[in-house]
Design an enzyme around this catalytic site. Structure first.
Site, short mmCIF file in Angstrom:
data_model
loop_
_atom_site.label_atom_id
_atom_site.label_comp_id
_atom_site.label_asym_id
_atom_site.label_seq_id
_atom_site.Cartn_x
_atom_site.Cartn_y
_atom_site.Cartn_z
N LYS A 290 39.82 28.88 38.23
CA LYS A 290 40.38 30.21 38.01
C LYS A 290 40.68 30.35 36.54
O LYS A 290 40.84 29.36 35.82
CB LYS A 290 41.68 30.39 38.81
CG LYS A 290 42.01 31.83 39.12
CD LYS A 290 41.24 32.32 40.33
CE LYS A 290 41.63 33.71 40.73
NZ LYS A 290 41.07 34.06 42.04
P1 NAD Z 1 43.06 44.81 41.57
O1 NAD Z 1 43.41 44.68 40.14
O2 NAD Z 1 41.83 45.55 41.94
O3 NAD Z 1 44.31 45.46 42.37
C1 NAD Z 1 45.59 44.94 42.29
C2 NAD Z 1 46.54 45.91 42.98
O4 NAD Z 1 47.84 45.32 43.06
C3 NAD Z 1 46.71 47.23 42.23
O5 NAD Z 1 46.75 48.29 43.16
C4 NAD Z 1 48.07 47.07 41.56
O6 NAD Z 1 48.72 48.30 41.31
C5 NAD Z 1 48.80 46.28 42.63
N1 NAD Z 1 50.01 45.61 42.13
C6 NAD Z 1 50.17 44.90 41.00
N2 NAD Z 1 51.45 44.50 40.87
C7 NAD Z 1 52.10 44.96 41.96
C8 NAD Z 1 53.46 44.89 42.40
N3 NAD Z 1 54.37 44.22 41.71
N4 NAD Z 1 53.78 45.47 43.59
C9 NAD Z 1 52.84 46.14 44.31
N5 NAD Z 1 51.56 46.25 43.94
C10 NAD Z 1 51.19 45.67 42.78
O7 NAD Z 1 43.03 43.31 42.15
P2 NAD Z 1 42.24 42.77 43.42
O8 NAD Z 1 40.94 42.24 42.96
O9 NAD Z 1 42.29 43.78 44.51
O10 NAD Z 1 43.12 41.49 43.80
C11 NAD Z 1 44.29 41.61 44.60
C12 NAD Z 1 44.64 40.25 45.18
O11 NAD Z 1 43.53 39.76 45.94
C13 NAD Z 1 44.92 39.14 44.15
O12 NAD Z 1 45.85 38.23 44.69
C14 NAD Z 1 43.58 38.45 44.02
O13 NAD Z 1 43.70 37.13 43.52
C15 NAD Z 1 43.14 38.48 45.46
N6 NAD Z 1 41.71 38.30 45.67
C16 NAD Z 1 40.81 39.14 45.07
C17 NAD Z 1 39.45 38.96 45.32
C18 NAD Z 1 38.40 39.90 44.77
O14 NAD Z 1 37.24 39.78 45.15
N7 NAD Z 1 38.75 40.86 43.91
C19 NAD Z 1 39.03 37.91 46.14
C20 NAD Z 1 39.97 37.09 46.76
C21 NAD Z 1 41.31 37.30 46.51
#
Ligand code: NAD
Length: 432
Positions: free
Chosen positions: A119
């Site tokens: 990561k």
């Molecule tokens: P993203 O940047 O697209 O979205 C993140 C979201 O979280 C946004 O809506 C943001 O406003 C919100 N957020 C941030 N801080 C916050 C808070 N304090 N309270 C409430 N909401 C909050 O990110 P993503 O890619 O959707 O990733 C989200 C999670 O999923 C992370 O933990 C990431 O590691 C995990 N994840 C993502 C992927 C992927 O393919 N993108 C894969 C596996 C896991």
């Protein structure tokens, strides 16, 4: 930022997640203890392999120079190349990236794909920079990482605040650094690319699609259906918004949503209308067809399913007692602390653990990597079919381990992942 119940924000970081890597290690120890992991292999796997920190200067639009700090942590490559996302966020530090890298190793192991765990990220708030500045920051970070990433060595992907555009900039910078003859053999240095630049159809929705498949499976195992079920979602970015869209298509009803800008509720929230609002305004807050609520009210909303899809350590000893749901499906990485887990168990709330639930992203990244290596492009139905098959294979193995070892789902998922790693270590032995 949404206020967080019962937590102290210290430099933007809730107290509960100040030692994310410790939490990650304790989850691992539970799994190791349940299956009786070989102690030597336990000592190897509780540590990361490489931890790269880079400081690099970037010129801003107004001519100023800013110096950024970026990380890439490589936990394990015993099952295949290091693999994992890159995030741009103020909370990114070595502790967080170590934990996220370690979770990636377990994730690939449980769903049986030939990747290890890594990561990375840059400690910054991307909303403060122009698009041109973000491009220069990304390109300079890629240059600083240099040979520490590579198509058969360590393969980044999108994560919080990064997307297919960021992957395209990394790809272009990496290829520019390669000798000309190597360039077209290196498209798979990143996954989650735009389709035209070598991406895979369905990668954008893959993590949400995987979360939806897992929820469907849980519902079917509990003789119930998604039709008419209610859900709440925290985070309305890639994972949260795709999961919400897919669950709505399956007949479920979104009743509350929260992101960094605030939280809202309504009897039924139309996911596509909410998405249009978020694309225009950048947050769910201010969506007219729903009422604003506090963070505590959001967490207390009654529903069948809660999907954390934002940041780590959201379900803690302070917030877990507020939840009034049957199932937590972990779209985010590490959303539940150990105390949070205990309270969910005491309250009879089931959990589909992150290392399985959100593995759809890395599975389709693997498909993208394979297609790039073979100069192929698959159709969406093939991607979705293979994704479901890989993910449900992991789900079956987790359920089997849960019954065999009499443990909770998270520990069972660790048992599956650790057994696979232990077998490979025992077969290969330790050099020299
Ligand atoms: P993203 O940047 O697209 O979205 C993140 C979201 O979280 C946004 O809506 C943001 O406003 C919100 N957020 C941030 N801080 C916050 C808070 N304090 N309270 C409430 N909401 C909050 O990110 P993503 O890619 O959707 O990733 C989200 C999670 O999923 C992370 O933990 C990431 O590691 C995990 N994840 C993502 C992927 C992927 O393919 N993108 C894969 C596996 C896991």
């Amino acid at each position: 930022m949404a206020q967080q119940a019962g937590t102290t924000v210290l430099e933007g970081r809730p107290k509960a997640r100040q030692c994310l890597h410790d939490m990650c290690r304790l989850q691992f120890k539970r799994g190791a203890e349940a299956m009786g992991l070989n102690p030597a292999i336990e000592r190897i796997l509780e540590n990361t392999t490489n931890e790269i920190t880079v400081h690099f200067p970037v010129q801003m639009d107004d001519g100023r120079i800013e110096v950024f700090t970026g990380y890439r942590v490589q936990h394990s490559n015993v099952l295949g190349p290091f693999k994992g996302g890159l995030r741009f966020h103020p909370s990114v530090d070595l502790d967080e990236v170590r934990a996220l890298a370690t979770w990636m190793t377990w994730k690939s192991a449980i769903v049986d794909i030939p990747f290890g765990g890594a990561k990375g990220g840059i400690q910054m708030d991307p909303s403060l920079y122009s698009r041109k500045e973000l491009e220069r920051i990304t390109r300079r970070f890629t240059f600083a990482l240099n040979g520490n990433i590579g198509p058969d060595y360590d393969i980044p992907a999108p994560d919080v605040n990064t997307n297919s555009q960021v992957m395209a900039w990394i790809l272009d910078t990496y290829l520019t650094m390669m000798p000309p003859l190597e360039r077209n053999r290196s498209l798979h240095v990143v996954t989650g690319k735009p389709l035209e630049a070598g991406g895979c159809v369905g990668r954008d929705k893959a993590t949400g699609q995987g979360v939806a498949y897992c929820i469907e499976r849980w519902m079917s195992d509990h003789d119930t259906s998604l039709r008419g079920a209610t859900f709440t979602v925290q985070g309305f970015g890639n994972v949260g918004s795709w999961t919400a869209r897919l669950l709505e298509r399956l007949g479920a009803r979104l009743v509350a949503a929260e992101d960094a800008g605030g939280a809202i509720t309504a009897d039924t929230i139309d996911v596509n209308l909410l998405l249009s609002h978020v694309l225009t305004c950048g947050t769910v807050a201010g969506y007219e067809a729903a009422a604003p609520i506090t963070h505590e009210e959001f967490l207390s909303t009654e529903a069948n399913i809660f999907i954390p899809a934002a940041l780590e350590a959201q379900i803690t000893e302070d917030t877990a007692p507020l939840l009034s749901v049957d199932l937590v499906a972990e779209g985010a990485n590490g959303p539940t602390t150990l105390e949070g887990d205990r309270i969910l168990q005491d309250n009879g709330i089931d959990v589909i653990p992150d290392i399985l639930c959100n593995a759809g992203g890395v599975i389709v990244s693997y498909f993208e990597w394979l297609q790039n290596k073979q100069s192929q492009s698959w159709e969406l139905d093939e991607v979705d079919r293979k994704l479901r098959c890989k993910l449900m294979g992991g789900y079956d193995r987790m359920e089997q381990a849960r019954r065999t070892y009499g443990v909770d789902s998270r520990t069972a998922a660790y048992v599956v992942a650790l057994k696979r790693l232990e077998t490979v270590y025992e077969q290969r032995g330790i050099f020299p």
